[in-house]
Design an enzyme around this catalytic site. Structure first.
Site, PDB file in Angstrom:
ATOM      1  N   ARG A  87     -80.691 -29.968  18.772  1.00 52.63           N
ATOM      2  CA  ARG A  87     -80.716 -31.391  19.105  1.00 52.63           C
ATOM      3  C   ARG A  87     -79.418 -32.031  18.664  1.00 52.63           C
ATOM      4  NH1 ARG A  87     -85.659 -35.006  17.101  1.00 52.63           N
ATOM      5  NH2 ARG A  87     -84.614 -34.712  15.137  1.00 52.63           N
ATOM      6  N   THR A  89     -77.653 -38.354  19.861  1.00 56.11           N
ATOM      7  CA  THR A  89     -78.363 -38.699  21.098  1.00 56.11           C
ATOM      8  C   THR A  89     -79.781 -38.140  21.112  1.00 56.11           C
ATOM      9  OG1 THR A  89     -77.664 -36.675  22.204  1.00 56.11           O
ATOM     10  CG2 THR A  89     -76.182 -38.569  22.382  1.00 56.11           C
ATOM     11  N   ASP A 137     -86.554 -31.019   8.059  1.00 57.50           N
ATOM     12  CA  ASP A 137     -85.893 -30.183   9.058  1.00 57.50           C
ATOM     13  C   ASP A 137     -86.380 -28.732   8.934  1.00 57.50           C
ATOM     14  OD1 ASP A 137     -83.908 -28.373  10.282  1.00 57.50           O
ATOM     15  OD2 ASP A 137     -82.802 -30.223  10.649  1.00 57.50           O
ATOM     16  N   ASP A 146     -83.653 -25.853   8.672  1.00 60.12           N
ATOM     17  CA  ASP A 146     -82.982 -25.844   7.363  1.00 60.12           C
ATOM     18  C   ASP A 146     -83.902 -25.314   6.271  1.00 60.12           C
ATOM     19  OD1 ASP A 146     -80.619 -26.787   8.346  1.00 60.12           O
ATOM     20  OD2 ASP A 146     -80.974 -28.882   7.810  1.00 60.12           O
TER      21      ASP A 146
HETATM   22  C1  PRP Z   1     -85.601 -28.737  15.752  1.00 56.38           C
HETATM   23  C2  PRP Z   1     -86.912 -28.059  16.102  1.00 56.38           C
HETATM   24  C3  PRP Z   1     -86.986 -28.221  17.585  1.00 56.38           C
HETATM   25  C4  PRP Z   1     -86.341 -29.582  17.778  1.00 56.38           C
HETATM   26  C5  PRP Z   1     -87.442 -30.578  17.989  1.00 56.38           C
HETATM   27  O1  PRP Z   1     -84.535 -27.923  16.025  1.00 56.38           O
HETATM   28  O2  PRP Z   1     -86.957 -26.728  15.666  1.00 56.38           O
HETATM   29  O3  PRP Z   1     -86.301 -27.237  18.317  1.00 56.38           O
HETATM   30  O4  PRP Z   1     -85.629 -29.884  16.586  1.00 56.38           O
HETATM   31  O5  PRP Z   1     -86.906 -31.820  18.291  1.00 56.38           O
HETATM   32  P1  PRP Z   1     -87.129 -32.513  19.707  1.00 56.38           P
HETATM   33  O6  PRP Z   1     -88.561 -32.347  20.045  1.00 56.38           O
HETATM   34  O7  PRP Z   1     -86.765 -33.955  19.423  1.00 56.38           O
HETATM   35  O8  PRP Z   1     -86.214 -31.882  20.684  1.00 56.38           O
HETATM   36  P2  PRP Z   1     -83.019 -28.362  15.678  1.00 56.38           P
HETATM   37  O9  PRP Z   1     -82.407 -29.105  16.810  1.00 56.38           O
HETATM   38  O10 PRP Z   1     -83.008 -29.078  14.349  1.00 56.38           O
HETATM   39  O11 PRP Z   1     -82.269 -26.987  15.597  1.00 56.38           O
HETATM   40  P3  PRP Z   1     -82.455 -25.790  14.549  1.00 56.38           P
HETATM   41  O12 PRP Z   1     -83.788 -25.150  14.838  1.00 56.38           O
HETATM   42  O13 PRP Z   1     -81.302 -24.897  14.883  1.00 56.38           O
HETATM   43  O14 PRP Z   1     -82.383 -26.354  13.154  1.00 56.38           O
HETATM   44  N1  URA Z   2     -86.792 -31.237  14.054  1.00 58.79           N
HETATM   45  C1  URA Z   2     -87.229 -30.925  12.801  1.00 58.79           C
HETATM   46  O1  URA Z   2     -86.880 -29.863  12.265  1.00 58.79           O
HETATM   47  N2  URA Z   2     -88.001 -31.806  12.180  1.00 58.79           N
HETATM   48  C2  URA Z   2     -88.390 -32.971  12.726  1.00 58.79           C
HETATM   49  O2  URA Z   2     -89.130 -33.739  12.091  1.00 58.79           O
HETATM   50  C3  URA Z   2     -87.946 -33.269  14.032  1.00 58.79           C
HETATM   51  C4  URA Z   2     -87.153 -32.376  14.678  1.00 58.79           C
END
Ligand code: PRP
Ligand code: URA
Length: 208
Positions: free
Chosen positions: A103, A107, A199, A202
């Site tokens: 994400r 945005t 997160d 993380d």
């Molecule tokens: C997180 C999560 C989803 C997304 C959800 O990933 O694992 O993929 O956010 O958010 P959304 O429904 O608003 O799209 P992130 O973008 O943090 O990436 P990561 O898994 O690499 O940390």
């Molecule tokens: N992605 C995450 O990892 N946590 C949230 O709460 C939303 C998006």
């Protein structure tokens, strides 16, 4: 219209208390996510097709049932990786496709960076896994991509979902059911699920 299934099995609730707790370290967090994925896998696979077989027991022939379709698990990188082993423990023959998406922090739009699917993915059932369904942007983009391979049987399995993400998927992908362990209150101004767990990526990979 797609269905939202929220499971409140005591083992899911117990593990939710662990992953929501900010004092839980990476190791326990990963373990809880993996166990929850296994339980959700059981629920999400209830309607898999079976085929009749005959096996020889040490006593005599017996009728039995075996899985009758290919199964592909598709984690949305990175956090979805934390749910793969839970699925593979129950379905060791499943194949694994990968979708790299993150994400954009400003945005909140999903950004693609990787994809690799089994060549026969369209012939069976696909389970997209990601612990968090927040705005729904990432899940919706992942489903779109999986549909572009010709897949018809797609389910989304998440650990924690927000109403906003559920509403988006119902609108954009009414043919995809959602399986989750919790439907939380809402998103905050930064697009994080409230109360959520922070997160997920993380916390799984220790990159806080
Ligand atoms: C997180 C999560 C989803 C997304 C959800 O990933 O694992 O993929 O956010 O958010 P959304 O429904 O608003 O799209 P992130 O973008 O943090 O990436 P990561 O898994 O690499 O940390
Ligand atoms: N992605 C995450 O990892 N946590 C949230 O709460 C939303 C998006």
């Amino acid at each position: 219209m797609s269905e939202l299934y929220v499971f409140n099995h005591p083992l899911l609730q117990h593990n939710l208390s662990i992953i929501r707790d900010k004092s839980t370290g990476n190791r326990d967090f990963r373990e809880a996510i993996s166990e929850m994925a296994m339980i959700l896998c059981c629920e999400a696979t209830r309607d898999l097709p079976l085929e009749r077989v005959t096996v020889e027991t040490p006593i005599m022939s017996a009728n039995a049932n075996r899985l009758g379709c290919n199964i592909t698990v598709v984690p949305i990188l990175r956090a979805g990786l934390g749910m793969v082993d839970g699925f593979l423990k129950l379905i060791p023959t499943a194949k694994v496709g990968h979708i790299g998406l993150y994400r954009n922090e400003e945005t909140l739009e999903p950004v693609y960076y990787y994809r690799k699917m089994p060549s026969d993915i369209a012939e069976g059932s696909v389970f997209i896994v990601d612990p968090m369904l927040a705005t729904g942007g990432s899940a919706s983009a992942a489903i779109e991509l999986i549909k572009s391979y010709g897949c018809k049987r797609i389910k989304l399995v998440s650990i924690i979902s927000a109403p906003e993400g559920v509403a988006l998927l119902k609108k954009e992908h009414p043919d995809v059911d959602i399986y989750t362990a919790a439907l939380d209150e809402r998103l905050n101004e930064r697009g994080y699920i409230v109360p959520g767990l922070g997160d997920a990526g993380d916390r799984i990979f220790g990159t806080l």
